[in-house]
Design a protein around this motif. Structure first.
Motif, PDB file in Angstrom:
ATOM      1  N   GLY A  21       0.837  -1.200   0.000  1.00 43.55           N
ATOM      2  CA  GLY A  21       0.000   0.000   0.000  1.00 43.55           C
ATOM      3  C   GLY A  21       0.865   1.241   0.000  1.00 43.55           C
ATOM      4  O   GLY A  21       2.003   1.230   0.432  1.00 43.55           O
ATOM      5  N   GLN A  22       0.265   2.291  -0.480  1.00 41.00           N
ATOM      6  CA  GLN A  22       0.991   3.537  -0.616  1.00 41.00           C
ATOM      7  C   GLN A  22       0.618   4.465   0.528  1.00 41.00           C
ATOM      8  O   GLN A  22      -0.553   4.602   0.874  1.00 41.00           O
ATOM      9  N   ASP A  23       1.602   5.101   1.100  1.00 37.49           N
ATOM     10  CA  ASP A  23       1.362   6.076   2.163  1.00 37.49           C
ATOM     11  C   ASP A  23       1.050   7.412   1.512  1.00 37.49           C
ATOM     12  O   ASP A  23       1.910   8.039   0.908  1.00 37.49           O
ATOM     13  N   LEU A  24      -0.199   7.831   1.626  1.00 41.21           N
ATOM     14  CA  LEU A  24      -0.624   9.083   1.006  1.00 41.21           C
ATOM     15  C   LEU A  24      -0.491  10.267   1.958  1.00 41.21           C
ATOM     16  O   LEU A  24      -0.759  11.405   1.581  1.00 41.21           O
ATOM     17  N   ASN A  25      -0.082  10.002   3.175  1.00 41.19           N
ATOM     18  CA  ASN A  25       0.085  11.047   4.172  1.00 41.19           C
ATOM     19  C   ASN A  25       1.319  11.887   3.827  1.00 41.19           C
ATOM     20  O   ASN A  25       2.414  11.382   3.717  1.00 41.19           O
ATOM     21  N   ARG A  26       1.128  13.174   3.656  1.00 39.63           N
ATOM     22  CA  ARG A  26       2.242  14.069   3.325  1.00 39.63           C
ATOM     23  C   ARG A  26       2.842  14.705   4.574  1.00 39.63           C
ATOM     24  O   ARG A  26       3.741  15.503   4.494  1.00 39.63           O
ATOM     25  N   THR A  27       2.324  14.356   5.732  1.00 43.75           N
ATOM     26  CA  THR A  27       2.801  14.928   6.988  1.00 43.75           C
ATOM     27  C   THR A  27       3.826  13.997   7.623  1.00 43.75           C
ATOM     28  O   THR A  27       3.628  12.792   7.706  1.00 43.75           O
ATOM     29  N   ASP A  28       4.935  14.567   8.042  1.00 42.28           N
ATOM     30  CA  ASP A  28       5.963  13.808   8.745  1.00 42.28           C
ATOM     31  C   ASP A  28       6.146  14.396  10.133  1.00 42.28           C
ATOM     32  O   ASP A  28       5.923  15.593  10.355  1.00 42.28           O
ATOM     33  N   LEU A  29       6.563  13.544  11.053  1.00 48.14           N
ATOM     34  CA  LEU A  29       6.809  13.957  12.431  1.00 48.14           C
ATOM     35  C   LEU A  29       8.305  13.878  12.682  1.00 48.14           C
ATOM     36  O   LEU A  29       8.876  12.796  12.716  1.00 48.14           O
ATOM     37  N   LEU A  30       8.934  15.043  12.868  1.00 48.56           N
ATOM     38  CA  LEU A  30      10.370  15.120  13.108  1.00 48.56           C
ATOM     39  C   LEU A  30      10.594  15.216  14.614  1.00 48.56           C
ATOM     40  O   LEU A  30      10.210  16.195  15.247  1.00 48.56           O
ATOM     41  N   GLN A  31      11.210  14.183  15.172  1.00 48.44           N
ATOM     42  CA  GLN A  31      11.413  14.130  16.617  1.00 48.44           C
ATOM     43  C   GLN A  31      12.789  14.660  17.013  1.00 48.44           C
ATOM     44  O   GLN A  31      13.794  14.267  16.446  1.00 48.44           O
ATOM     45  N   PHE A  32      12.808  15.540  18.000  1.00 46.00           N
ATOM     46  CA  PHE A  32      14.026  16.035  18.645  1.00 46.00           C
ATOM     47  C   PHE A  32      14.084  15.295  19.978  1.00 46.00           C
ATOM     48  O   PHE A  32      13.174  15.448  20.800  1.00 46.00           O
ATOM     49  N   TYR A  33      15.131  14.518  20.215  1.00 46.32           N
ATOM     50  CA  TYR A  33      15.166  13.661  21.405  1.00 46.32           C
ATOM     51  C   TYR A  33      16.545  13.692  22.052  1.00 46.32           C
ATOM     52  O   TYR A  33      17.557  13.574  21.367  1.00 46.32           O
ATOM     53  N   ILE A  34      16.563  13.858  23.373  1.00 43.06           N
ATOM     54  CA  ILE A  34      17.818  13.867  24.128  1.00 43.06           C
ATOM     55  C   ILE A  34      17.691  12.903  25.299  1.00 43.06           C
ATOM     56  O   ILE A  34      16.765  13.023  26.106  1.00 43.06           O
ATOM     57  N   ASP A  35      18.616  11.945  25.383  1.00 48.17           N
ATOM     58  CA  ASP A  35      18.725  11.096  26.570  1.00 48.17           C
ATOM     59  C   ASP A  35      19.570  11.838  27.580  1.00 48.17           C
ATOM     60  O   ASP A  35      20.677  12.267  27.266  1.00 48.17           O
ATOM     61  N   LYS A  84      12.929   2.931  31.529  1.00 51.38           N
ATOM     62  CA  LYS A  84      14.165   2.503  32.205  1.00 51.38           C
ATOM     63  C   LYS A  84      14.500   3.441  33.365  1.00 51.38           C
ATOM     64  O   LYS A  84      15.598   3.396  33.901  1.00 51.38           O
ATOM     65  N   ASN A  85      13.551   4.312  33.709  1.00 57.14           N
ATOM     66  CA  ASN A  85      13.722   5.314  34.763  1.00 57.14           C
ATOM     67  C   ASN A  85      14.866   6.282  34.469  1.00 57.14           C
ATOM     68  O   ASN A  85      15.590   6.698  35.373  1.00 57.14           O
ATOM     69  N   GLU A  86      14.993   6.660  33.213  1.00 59.50           N
ATOM     70  CA  GLU A  86      15.989   7.644  32.801  1.00 59.50           C
ATOM     71  C   GLU A  86      15.254   8.874  32.272  1.00 59.50           C
ATOM     72  O   GLU A  86      14.183   8.776  31.684  1.00 59.50           O
ATOM     73  N   VAL A  87      15.852  10.026  32.484  1.00 58.41           N
ATOM     74  CA  VAL A  87      15.242  11.282  32.059  1.00 58.41           C
ATOM     75  C   VAL A  87      15.564  11.544  30.587  1.00 58.41           C
ATOM     76  O   VAL A  87      16.660  11.246  30.118  1.00 58.41           O
ATOM     77  N   TYR A  88      14.595  12.082  29.874  1.00 57.85           N
ATOM     78  CA  TYR A  88      14.798  12.463  28.475  1.00 57.85           C
ATOM     79  C   TYR A  88      14.116  13.798  28.227  1.00 57.85           C
ATOM     80  O   TYR A  88      13.311  14.275  29.029  1.00 57.85           O
ATOM     81  N   PHE A  89      14.458  14.413  27.086  1.00 54.11           N
ATOM     82  CA  PHE A  89      13.768  15.600  26.602  1.00 54.11           C
ATOM     83  C   PHE A  89      13.272  15.271  25.208  1.00 54.11           C
ATOM     84  O   PHE A  89      14.007  14.696  24.402  1.00 54.11           O
ATOM     85  N   ARG A  90      12.030  15.658  24.894  1.00 49.52           N
ATOM     86  CA  ARG A  90      11.454  15.294  23.601  1.00 49.52           C
ATOM     87  C   ARG A  90      10.554  16.407  23.081  1.00 49.52           C
ATOM     88  O   ARG A  90       9.801  17.014  23.826  1.00 49.52           O
ATOM     89  N   TYR A  91      10.684  16.634  21.775  1.00 45.10           N
ATOM     90  CA  TYR A  91       9.785  17.540  21.074  1.00 45.10           C
ATOM     91  C   TYR A  91       9.542  16.959  19.690  1.00 45.10           C
ATOM     92  O   TYR A  91      10.459  16.440  19.052  1.00 45.10           O
ATOM     93  N   VAL A  92       8.307  17.054  19.205  1.00 42.70           N
ATOM     94  CA  VAL A  92       7.969  16.561  17.876  1.00 42.70           C
ATOM     95  C   VAL A  92       7.422  17.725  17.051  1.00 42.70           C
ATOM     96  O   VAL A  92       6.478  18.401  17.453  1.00 42.70           O
ATOM     97  N   LEU A  93       8.078  17.954  15.906  1.00 40.68           N
ATOM     98  CA  LEU A  93       7.698  19.025  14.989  1.00 40.68           C
ATOM     99  C   LEU A  93       6.998  18.405  13.781  1.00 40.68           C
ATOM    100  O   LEU A  93       7.515  17.452  13.186  1.00 40.68           O
ATOM    101  N   VAL A  94       5.852  18.924  13.432  1.00 39.55           N
ATOM    102  CA  VAL A  94       5.125  18.440  12.260  1.00 39.55           C
ATOM    103  C   VAL A  94       5.651  19.180  11.036  1.00 39.55           C
ATOM    104  O   VAL A  94       5.695  20.421  11.020  1.00 39.55           O
ATOM    105  N   VAL A  95       6.102  18.420  10.041  1.00 35.10           N
ATOM    106  CA  VAL A  95       6.591  19.006   8.793  1.00 35.10           C
ATOM    107  C   VAL A  95       5.863  18.353   7.623  1.00 35.10           C
ATOM    108  O   VAL A  95       5.360  17.246   7.742  1.00 35.10           O
ATOM    109  N   GLU A  96       5.834  19.044   6.506  1.00 34.68           N
ATOM    110  CA  GLU A  96       5.147  18.505   5.341  1.00 34.68           C
ATOM    111  C   GLU A  96       6.149  17.967   4.332  1.00 34.68           C
ATOM    112  O   GLU A  96       7.098  18.654   3.951  1.00 34.68           O
ATOM    113  N   SER A  97       5.971  16.733   3.946  1.00 34.60           N
ATOM    114  CA  SER A  97       6.758  16.085   2.896  1.00 34.60           C
ATOM    115  C   SER A  97       8.263  16.181   3.124  1.00 34.60           C
ATOM    116  O   SER A  97       9.029  16.470   2.218  1.00 34.60           O
ATOM    117  N   ARG A  98       8.686  15.960   4.336  1.00 37.99           N
ATOM    118  CA  ARG A  98      10.111  15.955   4.690  1.00 37.99           C
ATOM    119  C   ARG A  98      10.813  17.257   4.362  1.00 37.99           C
ATOM    120  O   ARG A  98      12.016  17.312   4.199  1.00 37.99           O
TER     121      ARG A  98
END
Length: 189
Positions: free
Chosen positions: A75-89, A123-137
């Motif tokens: 199947g083809q993914d017709l979704n043009r929205t991507d989720l770009l994750q910023f993640y820090i352990d 795992k009881n470890e701290v992280y920082f996370r943000y997800v930015l919505v972008v269109e078509s990479r």
């Protein structure tokens, strides 16, 4: 600076941007050991002798995880929205002794942060996370730069207070007060 070079991947374009704003970065390409392309960005140099860890932000598209999981499906993914994750352990291990204080401080600090937030993983470890919505990479260099700047700012000020609480160098109250005091000093300058 032209970031829309057609022969470059999105992370190669972002790496050009990181070079331009003088941040060390490394592309982790797709390989047999790594099914998802990622970009690692050094946000803060570590100073082990002073107990300051190196902070590395990991950028990846969350949509790629679904593609790896759903490899067998057609199947083809017709979704043009991507989720770009910023993640820090964060190199912070939360113990049973300090989980309530750490969780409370994280909740208070997250109420002050306009993008993303701290959390505690399974795992009881701290992280920082943000997800930015972008269109078509595609990405806007100004938005990525400002997002990295905001994350770096809050990681430096509030992350250091989390580390000090976790290591027992400060109480919950002192960590919270010092975090607020540091933010106020920057705002009033």
């Amino acid at each position: 600076m032209n970031l829309n070079t057609k022969d470059k991947t999105i992370f190669e374009k972002m790496q050009l941007l990181m070079d331009y704003i003088d941040l060390d970065s490394e592309i982790i390409p797709i390989s047999t050991d790594n099914e998802i392309e990622q970009l690692f960005i050094r946000m803060m140099e570590g100073e082990p002798e002073q107990g300051i860890p190196e902070i590395v932000l990991k950028l990846m598209f969350l949509n790629d995880i679904n593609k790896v999981i759903d490899k067998g499906t057609q199947g083809q993914d017709l979704n043009r929205t991507d989720l770009l994750q910023f993640y820090i352990d964060f190199p912070i291990k939360v113990t049973e002794k300090n989980i309530i204080e750490m969780s409370s401080l994280i909740i208070r600090f997250n109420s002050l942060i306009p993008v993303g937030g701290f959390g505690i993983n399974d795992k009881n470890e701290v992280y920082f996370r943000y997800v930015l919505v972008v269109e078509s990479r595609d990405f806007n260099a100004v938005i990525v730069t400002e997002t990295l700047s905001l994350i770096s700012f809050f990681i430096e000020i509030l992350g250091s207070q989390l580390i000090e609480l976790a290591e027992g160098r400060k109480s919950f109250q002192k960590s919270f007060e010092d975090g607020i005091k540091s933010l106020n000093q920057v705002v009033s300058e």
